[in-house]
Each structure stands twice: as structure tokens, then as C-alpha cells.
Scaffold this motif. Structure first.
Motif, short mmCIF file in Angstrom:
data_model
loop_
_atom_site.label_atom_id
_atom_site.label_comp_id
_atom_site.label_asym_id
_atom_site.label_seq_id
_atom_site.Cartn_x
_atom_site.Cartn_y
_atom_site.Cartn_z
N VAL A 252 4.32 -2.65 -7.15
CA VAL A 252 4.70 -3.23 -8.44
C VAL A 252 5.74 -2.31 -9.09
O VAL A 252 5.72 -1.10 -8.92
N ARG A 253 6.66 -2.91 -9.81
CA ARG A 253 7.73 -2.14 -10.46
C ARG A 253 7.13 -1.19 -11.49
O ARG A 253 6.46 -1.63 -12.43
N PRO A 254 7.34 0.11 -11.36
CA PRO A 254 6.78 1.08 -12.31
C PRO A 254 7.22 0.82 -13.74
O PRO A 254 6.45 1.04 -14.68
N GLU A 255 8.45 0.35 -13.93
CA GLU A 255 8.94 0.13 -15.28
C GLU A 255 8.20 -1.01 -15.98
O GLU A 255 8.09 -1.04 -17.21
N ASN B 74 3.35 0.54 -23.01
CA ASN B 74 3.99 0.73 -24.32
C ASN B 74 3.60 -0.38 -25.29
O ASN B 74 3.36 -0.11 -26.48
N LEU B 75 3.56 -1.62 -24.81
CA LEU B 75 3.22 -2.75 -25.67
C LEU B 75 1.80 -2.61 -26.22
O LEU B 75 1.58 -2.68 -27.43
N LEU B 76 0.84 -2.41 -25.34
CA LEU B 76 -0.56 -2.40 -25.77
C LEU B 76 -0.91 -1.16 -26.59
O LEU B 76 -1.74 -1.22 -27.49
N MET B 77 -0.26 -0.05 -26.29
CA MET B 77 -0.54 1.17 -27.07
C MET B 77 0.09 1.10 -28.46
O MET B 77 -0.37 1.76 -29.39
#
Length: 349
Positions: free
Chosen positions: A89-92, A99-102
Motif C-alpha cells: 500500500v502507498r505509504p503516503e 493525519n486526518l484521524l489524528m
């Protein structure tokens, strides 16, 4: 006679009283439900306060959206997608999810009326106007996090916990991607690694499924068009007719992936691109029913091309990649679609 009437009156009163009690209970229940929907609990702080800690011990992330349901699993080699034979899976993308959930911070409670969930795209996942659900599990399958994300309006995102009626509004950072959870599984895979650069391609050797094999060549990076070097006896329809097929590997995104040993079809065509830096990339086109898949073979002809060649080999060795119809059309376009046979010269008198 009087005694019988009294019994009837008592029976009637009993029925009427029971009905009244039922109506009273229903009214109280309805009022209680209305009160629960109107009452808004006070909330503040991070929506997923333990996300950072939980994701460290997580072994599986399940994402359910309107398009599909897929799982991302942690292995010794990193995060992979089991439904795609364990392709990375793409790491980015994982970083963007993190980033979204945090970043989510409670702004306040909103409606608890299930009839209004669809307005916020928070209906049950899989239904019309359903939310995008994220489930985090540990190695034993225990659920660590479970959240349903809906509409984003401005810097506010609406959400709720699956199985609960109460919805909430949360703020998120301006630089996060709120659309990634609604994207298909293939968007989470690194399927766009093959990008040779249109201006870096010096030549292309093409064997279509039908018609003769041909070779297109460009003298220098500054040259605008590719010339038809082989076979002789053909004239390009226009000066730039060969540019599309020749630069098909300039930037290519595959549609899906599976392990090479799972394919049972045969090679029906190929496309080889050569770069000015000295790299040669060949896509063997495999017919798998009505679809076309590519097996990639890469070599570095010069030392300068070794790093780029290694990057492509690491991403493609042992794998087969699904091609779109448009990519197939460009990559192995028959010669008679870009050139015409030259008219035979008349014999001298």
C-alpha cells in the motif's frame, strides 16, 4: 339485569383504563426519545484520543465506502492489501489517513435522529448516502477504533460511532485529505510507478496483437516527432502519428495487480521503450479472457540508468498489472492505424 350491566360497565372501564395507560406510556416514551434527540452532550478534545497509540499495535485497517470494502494488513514487509495478493500500500496514503484521524477535534454534538443521518452522509455504510467507515483491529481481531465519517463542509467533518444515533461535528486541519476514504482500493496501491517521462523516451519497439511489428525512433530529446524506422515500405499518416504509441510509457497508471503466477493467459503482444539515459522497459501483454495484463521486464543498458531500473524492478518483479482499454490502444496500436503502405514505384521505362 342490573348486575349484568354493572359487569359490562366494569369491563368497559377496565379496557378504557388499560388503553389510557398504554397511551400514557407511549407518550412518555416518545417524549423521552424526543428529549434524547434534542439533548446534546457536551464534547471537546480529540475525537480519537487513542488513535496514535492504537495504530501502533494495530494489524488491520478495514475501510468500507460506497464503492467497496477492503482491508489493509500489517506484515513484516510493511502494510499490504491481502485482496491484491499482498501488494504494498502507498505509504503516503497511510500517512494521510493518520493525519486526518489524528487532526479531528470535537466541535459539538449534532442530531441524534436517524432519519437525518443521510443528510450528513452518515447513513449506514453501503446504503445510499452512507458514511465512510474505518475499523482498526489488533492481531486477535479486537476492534481498537471504529468510526463513520460523513460530509465535510468547510473545515468541519460530520461523524458518528456505528450503531449509535448521535452525530457530531469535528474540525480538521486544513492540509488533510478528507476524500481519501471514499476512494477505491486501487487508489491505495502504488500502481503509478511506471513513468519514464515523455521527453526521455528515445525509441519504442511494438508488436501489436494484429499486423506487423514496428519500431519508432527519435533522434534527440529536442526532436518533436518519432520517425518510423521499421518496417520499410510504410509512410506515417501524419508527422506525429507515431508519438502516441511511442510515448505510452511516459506516464502509465495500472488498474489492478495480482501475482504473476496467478495468470493463466498467454503473451499476445509487447511494447518496449528505450530511454536516452540507457534504460529498456518491456511490457509483455498477456490476454486473460477479455482483459489485458502486463508483465514488466526492465534492464539498465548504462550505469546512469541503474537506479531508475532498480526502482521499477522492485515495484514490478513477480507481479502482473491490469491495463485499461485506453492504455492498450496506445501501447500496442496496429501499424495500419498510424501509417499507410507506400505505393509501389512504377518500373522505369
Amino acid at each position: 339485569m342490573s348486575q349484568r350491566l354493572d359487569q359490562q360497565r366494569l369491563k368497559h372501564l377496565g379496557v378504557t383504563g388499560a388503553a389510557a395507560v398504554i397511551m400514557l406510556v407511549a407518550a412518555i416514551s416518545l417524549s423521552f426519545m424526543d428529549a434524547r434527540q434534542v439533548w446534546a452532550p457536551s464534547v471537546s478534545g480529540p475525537v480519537l484520543a487513542n488513535w496514535s497509540e492504537n495504530v501502533q499495535s494495530a494489524r488491520e485497517i478495514e475501510i468500507i465506502n460506497a464503492q467497496e470494502r477492503f482491508v489493509i494488513a500489517r506484515t513484516d514487509a510493511g502494510w499490504v492489501m491481502p485482496s491484491r495478493d499482498g501488494y504494498p500500500v502507498r505509504p503516503e496514503r497511510l500517512a494521510a489517513l493518520d493525519n486526518l484521524l489524528m487532526s479531528l477535534e470535537y466541535e459539538g454534538a449534532r442530531t441524534a435522529d436517524p432519519a437525518k443521518h443521510a443528510r450528513l452522509s452518515l447513513a449506514t455504510e453501503g446504503e445510499e448516502n452512507g458514511g465512510n467507515r474505518v475499523i482498526l483491529r489488533d492481531a486477535e481481531g479486537n476492534v481498537l477504533e471504529d468510526i463513520l465519517l460523513g460530509t465535510a463542509r468547510g473545515d468541519t467533518l460530520y461523524l458518528r460511532t456505528p450503531g449509535e444515533a448521535r452525530t457530531y461535528a469535528a474540525r480538521f486541519d486544513a492540509d488533510v485529505d478528507t476524500s481519501l476514504l471514499g476512494q477505491s482500493a486501487d487508489e491505495w496501491l502504488a500502481l503509478d510507478f511506471l513513468a519514464l517521462g515523455r521527453n526521455d523516451i528515445a525509441a519504442a519497439e511494438i508488436r501489436p496483437e494484429t499486423g506487423p511489428q514496428y519500431r519508432l525512433v527519435r533522434a534527440a530529446q529536442t526532436s518533436r516527432n518519432f520517425s518510423l524506422r521499421e518496417p520499410t515500405g510504410w509512410q506515417p499518416i501524419t508527422a506525429g502519428a507515431g508519438n502516441g504509441p511511442a510515448t505510452a510509457l511516459g506516464r502509465l497508471r495500472f488498474r489492478d495487480v495480482r501475482r504473476m503466477d496467478r495468470l493463466t493467459g498467454s503473451v499476445v503482444a509487447f511494447h518496449t521503450a528505450e530511454t536516452f539515459s540507457g534504460m529498456r522497459v518491456t511490457l509483455d501483454i498477456i490476454a486473460q479472457g477479455e482483459t489485458r495484463w502486463a508483465r514488466i521486464r526492465t534492464t539498465a543498458v548504462t550505469d546512469d540508468a541503474e537506479d531508475d531500473a532498480a526502482r521499477i524492478i522492485n515495484a514490478s518483479e513477480g507481479w502482473a498489472f491490469l491495463l485499461s482499454d485506453l492504455a492498450v490502444d496506445r501501447m500496442i496500436r496496429p501499424l495500419d492505424q498510424i501509417a499507410n503502405p507506400r505505393a509501389a514505384e512504377a518500373d522505369a521505362p
